[in-house]
Motif scaffolding. Structure first.
Motif, PDB file in Angstrom:
ATOM      1  N   LEU A 422       0.822  -1.213   0.000  1.00 51.25           N
ATOM      2  CA  LEU A 422       0.000   0.000   0.000  1.00 51.25           C
ATOM      3  C   LEU A 422       0.854   1.260   0.000  1.00 51.25           C
ATOM      4  CD1 LEU A 422      -2.829  -1.045   2.484  1.00 51.25           C
ATOM      5  CD2 LEU A 422      -2.965  -0.898  -0.004  1.00 51.25           C
ATOM      6  N   LEU A 423       1.950   1.250   0.756  1.00 53.68           N
ATOM      7  CA  LEU A 423       2.851   2.404   0.750  1.00 53.68           C
ATOM      8  C   LEU A 423       3.475   2.592  -0.627  1.00 53.68           C
ATOM      9  CD1 LEU A 423       4.661   2.099   4.215  1.00 53.68           C
ATOM     10  CD2 LEU A 423       3.045   3.879   3.501  1.00 53.68           C
ATOM     11  N   GLY A 424       3.817   1.471  -1.273  1.00 53.42           N
ATOM     12  CA  GLY A 424       4.376   1.552  -2.621  1.00 53.42           C
ATOM     13  C   GLY A 424       3.387   2.155  -3.612  1.00 53.42           C
ATOM     14  N   LEU A 425       2.123   1.697  -3.534  1.00 51.02           N
ATOM     15  CA  LEU A 425       1.085   2.238  -4.417  1.00 51.02           C
ATOM     16  C   LEU A 425       0.847   3.720  -4.135  1.00 51.02           C
ATOM     17  CD1 LEU A 425      -1.522  -0.685  -4.397  1.00 51.02           C
ATOM     18  CD2 LEU A 425      -0.138   0.079  -6.341  1.00 51.02           C
ATOM     19  N   LEU A 426       0.884   4.088  -2.840  1.00 48.04           N
ATOM     20  CA  LEU A 426       0.688   5.482  -2.462  1.00 48.04           C
ATOM     21  C   LEU A 426       1.793   6.361  -3.037  1.00 48.04           C
ATOM     22  CD1 LEU A 426      -1.107   7.348  -0.663  1.00 48.04           C
ATOM     23  CD2 LEU A 426       0.555   6.964   1.159  1.00 48.04           C
ATOM     24  N   LEU A 427       3.030   5.908  -2.910  1.00 47.83           N
ATOM     25  CA  LEU A 427       4.166   6.668  -3.450  1.00 47.83           C
ATOM     26  C   LEU A 427       4.084   6.746  -4.968  1.00 47.83           C
ATOM     27  CD1 LEU A 427       7.047   5.288  -1.200  1.00 47.83           C
ATOM     28  CD2 LEU A 427       6.110   7.609  -1.170  1.00 47.83           C
ATOM     29  N   TYR A 428       3.710   5.651  -5.610  1.00 51.03           N
ATOM     30  CA  TYR A 428       3.622   5.625  -7.071  1.00 51.03           C
ATOM     31  C   TYR A 428       2.537   6.585  -7.569  1.00 51.03           C
ATOM     32  CZ  TYR A 428       2.826   3.913 -11.814  1.00 51.03           C
ATOM     33  OH  TYR A 428       2.655   3.832 -13.170  1.00 51.03           O
ATOM     34  N   ALA A 429       1.344   6.505  -6.951  1.00 51.72           N
ATOM     35  CA  ALA A 429       0.221   7.346  -7.395  1.00 51.72           C
ATOM     36  C   ALA A 429       0.530   8.823  -7.205  1.00 51.72           C
ATOM     37  CB  ALA A 429      -1.047   6.960  -6.636  1.00 51.72           C
ATOM     38  N   ASN A 430       1.091   9.181  -6.046  1.00 51.67           N
ATOM     39  CA  ASN A 430       1.413  10.589  -5.814  1.00 51.67           C
ATOM     40  C   ASN A 430       2.615  11.031  -6.649  1.00 51.67           C
ATOM     41  OD1 ASN A 430      -0.369  11.831  -3.543  1.00 51.67           O
ATOM     42  ND2 ASN A 430       0.080   9.759  -2.839  1.00 51.67           N
ATOM     43  N   GLY A 431       3.521  10.085  -6.948  1.00 49.71           N
ATOM     44  CA  GLY A 431       4.610  10.395  -7.865  1.00 49.71           C
ATOM     45  C   GLY A 431       4.084  10.730  -9.248  1.00 49.71           C
ATOM     46  N   ASN A 432       3.039  10.014  -9.689  1.00 48.66           N
ATOM     47  CA  ASN A 432       2.392  10.331 -10.966  1.00 48.66           C
ATOM     48  C   ASN A 432       1.839  11.748 -10.959  1.00 48.66           C
ATOM     49  OD1 ASN A 432       2.837   8.054 -12.479  1.00 48.66           O
ATOM     50  ND2 ASN A 432       0.876   7.093 -12.005  1.00 48.66           N
ATOM     51  N   ASP A 433       1.225  12.142  -9.827  1.00 45.97           N
ATOM     52  CA  ASP A 433       0.690  13.504  -9.720  1.00 45.97           C
ATOM     53  C   ASP A 433       1.794  14.538  -9.882  1.00 45.97           C
ATOM     54  OD1 ASP A 433      -1.902  12.726  -9.368  1.00 45.97           O
ATOM     55  OD2 ASP A 433      -1.922  12.973  -7.198  1.00 45.97           O
TER      56      ASP A 433
END
Length: 443
Positions: A422-433
């Motif tokens: 979940l932390l990885g997905l959170l970092l990835y999604a916000n990195g996309n932003d």
């Protein structure tokens, strides 16, 4: 200021939903006489912004705004309190309760989020009603992206029915095709009806080509926004200019304007337009992608004649229920796009969510978005991923079916894996932003 207003709405919305979600766990836990040690909005790593112990529960607000939690005694959760789990089970602990009680405690948050979403939709319909574009007010037919032109549509076609059912919302065509698998479209062309059968993979083709709004009612070619730093602004065009011709070719609709400009990459084009009732003409050179830097972004209400439907309280109940269920169904359906290369790169974090709110404080938009996020959280939390409610539910169902509790070490490792995922997905999604913000550029 707009960013602060959107951020404020997002934080308030998530705070409301997080607290209600956690109450969905807290209340059944108390009913079953299970000790709840902590109830927190946001995470409190190292310290809290606020905390107060009332009875056996410490209530508080953490400083990391990534969610919230209730710490239930004797439960393997995000706190990873291994020391407690080494002690003999106590009658007030989660692990000492029957499996069916533990299941109700774990499923409570998801149920509350779904109910909250539906209740908010009921109140939104009762308070503000519903606006929609009736097909009878689409006077000039539709424009179609190349993806749809390739399967038989022609600009100007008027859509009459979808899968044999009369069209009721003129702006819902894309949703019916992409998310609800509609494949038979009845159109009116030159006074005659025709049926267009869509290929089964039209949804993926439209998504990959960026045609999520590939079918749209035709509207006039008005330059709503002339972007600073682009050729059109430098040539002298202004917001609100109404285009009537390009290189002598008459232009009436926006799709005609785009089709006429795009092939003129690196070429000078002459645009005739009206400004304040006077006919004018200016020359502009398109860039290498056939772009001059203009947008059509008028509110729907200024493009078309919108129909308003009011709801009595009795009418709003089934209306809100239907709306909540359809929002959930559509959200689940769009998950098929996530598991593609384009879908993965489109994932967004808090910036994406914040952009969905109004740049001014609009309670109608706020509560509509809050209802949608609540239903989205219900689905996401139900996924069988360790560290989410769905992961705990999965292990509980296994126990109820087999009669054996999962090994605690297995559950600890699963919980740790889920947190890392979940932390990885959170970092990835916000990195996309962040990437989109830096490199997104203009249109």
């Amino acid at each position: 200021m707009e960013i602060l207003i959107k951020a404020g709405q997002l934080i308030l919305s998530l705070s409301i939903l997080i607290v209600l979600h956690e109450f969905g766990h807290y209340l059944p836990a108390k009913w079953f006489k299970t000790r709840v040690e902590k109830f927190y909005l946001f995470f409190d790593y190292k310290f809290s912004l606020f905390k107060k112990k009332i009875g056996e529960t410490t209530w508080g607000i953490g400083w990391i705004p990534l969610g919230g939690y209730v710490k239930i005694s004797g439960m393997i959760d995000e706190s990873m309190d291994k020391e407690q789990m080494k002690q003999p089970p106590q009658p007030w602990e989660f692990r000492s309760k029957p499996a069916w009680q533990r299941l109700i405690i774990m499923i409570g948050g998801v149920v509350v989020n779904m109910i909250v979403g539906i209740v908010i939709y009921i109140m939104v319909l009762f308070t503000w009603g519903e606006d929609y574009l009736s097909p009878e007010h689409v006077y000039n037919g539709y424009s179609f992206d190349e993806t749809y032109e390739a399967v038989g549509f022609v600009d100007g076609d008027n859509i009459l029915a979808i899968d044999g059912k009369p069209l009721t919302d003129a702006l819902g065509v894309n949703k019916e095709i992409l998310l609800r698998d509609a494949r038979e479209i009845t159109v009116e062309r030159n006074g005659a009806e025709e049926i267009i059968l869509l290929p089964e993979d039209i949804d993926m083709k439209a998504f990959k080509s960026g045609a999520m709004q590939g079918i749209f009612p035709r509207f006039t070619a008005i330059l709503d926004t002339v972007i600073e730093g682009y050729a059109a602004r430098e040539a002298g065009f202004e917001d609100g200019d109404s285009v009537v011709a390009i290189n002598g070719q008459p232009i009436r609709f926006w799709d005609e304007f785009v089709a006429a400009v795009k092939p003129q990459a690196d070429k000078e084009i002459v645009i005739d337009f009206y400004r304040a009732g006077k006919l004018k003409s200016l020359a502009v050179t398109a860039d290498s992608s056939g772009t001059i830097g203009v947008q059509a972004n008028r509110p729907i209400a200024k493009m078309f004649e919108i129909t308003h439907k009011s709801y009595s309280f009795a009418e709003s109940i089934p209306g809100g229920l239907d709306l909540g269920v359809s929002k959930l169904s559509d959200y689940v359906s769009q998950m098929k796009f996530v598991f593609t290369e384009k879908g993965a790169s489109s994932l967004g974090g808090f910036g994406t969510f914040g952009s969905l709110f109004s740049p001014t404080w609009d309670w109608h938009v706020f509560w509509s978005m809050t209802a949608f996020i609540s239903i989205m959280l219900a689905f996401m939390n139900f996924l069988p991923i360790p560290a989410l409610d769905g992961g705990h539910i999965m292990f509980l169902l296994y126990e109820m079916i087999t009669g054996r509790k999962p090994n605690e070490k297995v559950m600890e490792y699963a919980q740790m894996f889920g947190i890392i995922l979940l932390l990885g997905l959170l970092l990835y999604a916000n990195g996309n932003d962040v990437y989109k913000y830096i490199f997104g550029g203009g249109n």
